[in-house]
Write an enzyme that holds these catalytic residues in place. Structure first.
Site, PDB file in Angstrom:
ATOM      1  N   PHE A 130       0.007  -8.081  -4.079  1.00 37.96           N
ATOM      2  CA  PHE A 130       0.622  -7.078  -3.203  1.00 37.96           C
ATOM      3  C   PHE A 130      -0.344  -5.915  -3.044  1.00 37.96           C
ATOM      4  O   PHE A 130      -0.771  -5.321  -4.029  1.00 37.96           O
ATOM      5  CB  PHE A 130       1.962  -6.566  -3.752  1.00 37.96           C
ATOM      6  CG  PHE A 130       2.595  -5.575  -2.821  1.00 37.96           C
ATOM      7  CD1 PHE A 130       3.298  -6.005  -1.704  1.00 37.96           C
ATOM      8  CD2 PHE A 130       2.441  -4.204  -3.014  1.00 37.96           C
ATOM      9  CE1 PHE A 130       3.843  -5.099  -0.804  1.00 37.96           C
ATOM     10  CE2 PHE A 130       2.989  -3.289  -2.123  1.00 37.96           C
ATOM     11  CZ  PHE A 130       3.691  -3.739  -1.010  1.00 37.96           C
ATOM     12  N   ASP A 216      -7.236  -3.300  -7.364  1.00 30.80           N
ATOM     13  CA  ASP A 216      -6.088  -2.504  -6.929  1.00 30.80           C
ATOM     14  C   ASP A 216      -5.335  -2.064  -8.181  1.00 30.80           C
ATOM     15  O   ASP A 216      -4.614  -2.849  -8.787  1.00 30.80           O
ATOM     16  CB  ASP A 216      -5.208  -3.360  -6.006  1.00 30.80           C
ATOM     17  CG  ASP A 216      -3.950  -2.633  -5.539  1.00 30.80           C
ATOM     18  OD1 ASP A 216      -3.576  -1.615  -6.159  1.00 30.80           O
ATOM     19  OD2 ASP A 216      -3.327  -3.103  -4.576  1.00 30.80           O
ATOM     20  N   LYS A 245       0.689   5.779  -6.818  1.00 30.46           N
ATOM     21  CA  LYS A 245       1.846   5.844  -7.697  1.00 30.46           C
ATOM     22  C   LYS A 245       1.798   6.977  -8.740  1.00 30.46           C
ATOM     23  O   LYS A 245       2.187   8.086  -8.436  1.00 30.46           O
ATOM     24  CB  LYS A 245       2.068   4.477  -8.347  1.00 30.46           C
ATOM     25  CG  LYS A 245       2.403   3.411  -7.274  1.00 30.46           C
ATOM     26  CD  LYS A 245       3.329   2.334  -7.728  1.00 30.46           C
ATOM     27  CE  LYS A 245       3.975   1.663  -6.537  1.00 30.46           C
ATOM     28  NZ  LYS A 245       3.227   0.516  -6.010  1.00 30.46           N
TER      29      LYS A 245
HETATM   30  C1  LIG Z   1       2.845   0.076  -4.621  1.00 32.03           C
HETATM   31  C2  LIG Z   1       1.600  -0.712  -4.452  1.00 32.03           C
HETATM   32  C3  LIG Z   1       0.822  -0.643  -3.272  1.00 32.03           C
HETATM   33  C4  LIG Z   1       1.254   0.143  -2.068  1.00 32.03           C
HETATM   34  O1  LIG Z   1       1.370   1.519  -2.328  1.00 32.03           O
HETATM   35  P1  LIG Z   1       2.189   2.448  -1.288  1.00 32.03           P
HETATM   36  O2  LIG Z   1       2.028   3.825  -1.858  1.00 32.03           O
HETATM   37  O3  LIG Z   1       3.589   1.959  -1.280  1.00 32.03           O
HETATM   38  O4  LIG Z   1       1.534   2.296   0.028  1.00 32.03           O
HETATM   39  C5  LIG Z   1      -0.344  -1.367  -3.230  1.00 32.03           C
HETATM   40  N1  LIG Z   1      -0.748  -2.124  -4.259  1.00 32.03           N
HETATM   41  C6  LIG Z   1      -0.047  -2.203  -5.405  1.00 32.03           C
HETATM   42  C7  LIG Z   1      -0.552  -3.041  -6.522  1.00 32.03           C
HETATM   43  C8  LIG Z   1       1.162  -1.516  -5.538  1.00 32.03           C
HETATM   44  O5  LIG Z   1       1.895  -1.639  -6.656  1.00 32.03           O
END
Ligand SMILES: *Cc1c(COP(=O)(O)O)cnc(C)c1O
Length: 397
Positions: A130, A216, A245
């Site tokens: 994701f 990521d 986050k």
């Molecule tokens: C939450 C998340 C995203 C997206 O972040 P947003 O602030 O919602 O755009 C991307 N990659 C990972 C691994 C995430 O947990």
């Protein structure tokens, strides 16, 4: 039609939260909850931590916004703190995780094309990953459900490689590949940690083929896995990594970090965002990182994570409904043999906030300062609900 004026984009839980402090949340009926989701890995210092609140209040009296065309001491300081505590040499600030990943994708392409002078643009990602909801990041995401209805997708992505499958990865690399991007614990995809041996081979493939490794860390970063950044568990450094986050303790901030020559992929005018690095956001980041350093937050998270995992193993490990308990630090998934939506709702009714990660996984994301007592309370509640569920299954089968 519902009586809400909002787009119907979220399948919301029937709870309206109005107040939070530390590990506790309260709803509009005055009911108290123990929070084991932290706004999805955002409130890593708990809700409304005093150190960050004080910094925000002080900044509100000084200056709210300044264009990125001017100097900004808070932004310099936040970047310095991140660079001094990581392998990175430079930071680009933005406002969300998806934007941080967009910046990473753009930097990888621009570095290959402008610094290395090669026509490389393709980003390889993995099944169940994701990476966000913008067009580029949903394309990078290895889950069909986020792409549904949004065709045509941008070109230049390969997102169908099975995690831990080196031959498939190697076969996907071609003369246009620019980078390989992955999470080190696939979080939304079901809390699936990446094997160290696999990551070493991915790094070796990147080095052999001239590719960039993008990690990521939007969910795994900021101490969530028991290191400040999850890649610090491994013998591998990424060329680029992304944060969001937890980095602002609840104030929306994203960051894209890179090291070495890769930093030269961006030059004035190559990338920009109006709100990235605003003084208020940077006050939140500086106070967050300074609190981490002063209060040994990461070490405490590692210790709490070990305790949480041990308690879960002891009290849930043998329940027939539980398949596996997995994760790193305070990012833990309880994989069940059946869908967990109703179990999660029952936990909410009993005052424990947890979230799913895919249909069969209960995901636990307490704040990094969670106490053993709070862990005991949560584990006992989960054990009770899973035990009752197992009993119901036995009666009905
Ligand atoms: C939450 C998340 C995203 C997206 O972040 P947003 O602030 O919602 O755009 C991307 N990659 C990972 C691994 C995430 O947990």
């Amino acid at each position: 039609m519902s009586d809400s004026a909002l787009f119907n984009t979220y399948a919301s839980y029937p709870i309206t939260l109005v107040k939070g402090k530390g590990s506790r949340l309260w709803d509009d009926q005055g009911k108290e909850y123990l929070d084991f989701m932290s706004g999805l890995a955002v409130a890593n210092l708990g809700h409304a931590p005093d150190s960050v609140k004080d910094a925000l209040v002080a900044q509100l009296d000084q200056l709210w916004h300044v264009s990125n065309l001017f100097g900004n001491p808070n932004k310099e300081k936040a970047a310095r703190l991140l660079v001094d505590n990581s392998c990175a040499d430079a930071v680009f600030f933005c406002n969300s995780g998806a934007e941080a990943n967009e910046a990473a994708i753009k930097l990888a392409r621009r570095y290959q094309q402008k610094v290395k002078g090669v026509n490389r643009y393709e980003i390889i990602t993995f099944n169940q990953s994701f990476h966000g909801r913008t067009l580029a990041t949903l394309t990078a995401t290895g889950q069909d459900k986020v792409k549904d209805g949004f065709l045509p997708l941008p070109e230049g992505f390969r997102y169908d490689i099975p995690l831990h499958d080196i031959p498939a990865l190697e076969a996907a690399i071609n003369e246009h590949t620019a980078a390989i991007m992955l999470e080190l614990v696939q979080a939304e995809g079901g809390v699936i940690p990446v094997d160290p041996g696999f990551l070493s081979e991915v790094r070796a493939l990147c080095d052999r083929h001239g590719l960039l490794l993008i990690v990521d860390e939007i969910q795994t970063g900021m101490g969530r896995t028991g290191k400040l950044f999850a890649h610090q568990h491994y013998d591998v450094e990424p060329d680029i990594f992304t944060l969001a986050k937890g980095i602002g303790s609840g104030f929306p901030v994203g960051a894209m970090l890179a090291k070495g020559d890769v930093v030269n992929g961006f030059v004035p005018g190559a990338h920009a965002t109006t709100f990235g690095g605003t003084p208020i956001a940077m006050a939140a980041v500086v106070a967050t990182i300074e609190t981490y350093l002063k209060d040994n937050v990461v070490e405490r998270a590692a210790e709490a994570g070990e305790y949480l995992l041990a308690q879960l193993e002891a009290k849930l490990g043998k329940l027939p409904i539980v398949d596996q308990i997995r994760g790193k630090g305070l990012l833990i998934g309880i994989l069940c043999k059946e869908p967990v939506g109703e179990l999660v709702s029952e936990l909410h009714r009993r005052g424990l906030l947890v979230v799913t990660a895919g249909p069969n996984v209960i995901r636990l994301l307490p704040n990094l300062l969670v106490t053993h007592e709070e862990i005991d309370t949560a584990v006992n509640q989960i054990a009770a609900v899973l035990t009752e569920k197992a009993a119901v299954n036995t009666v009905s089968s």
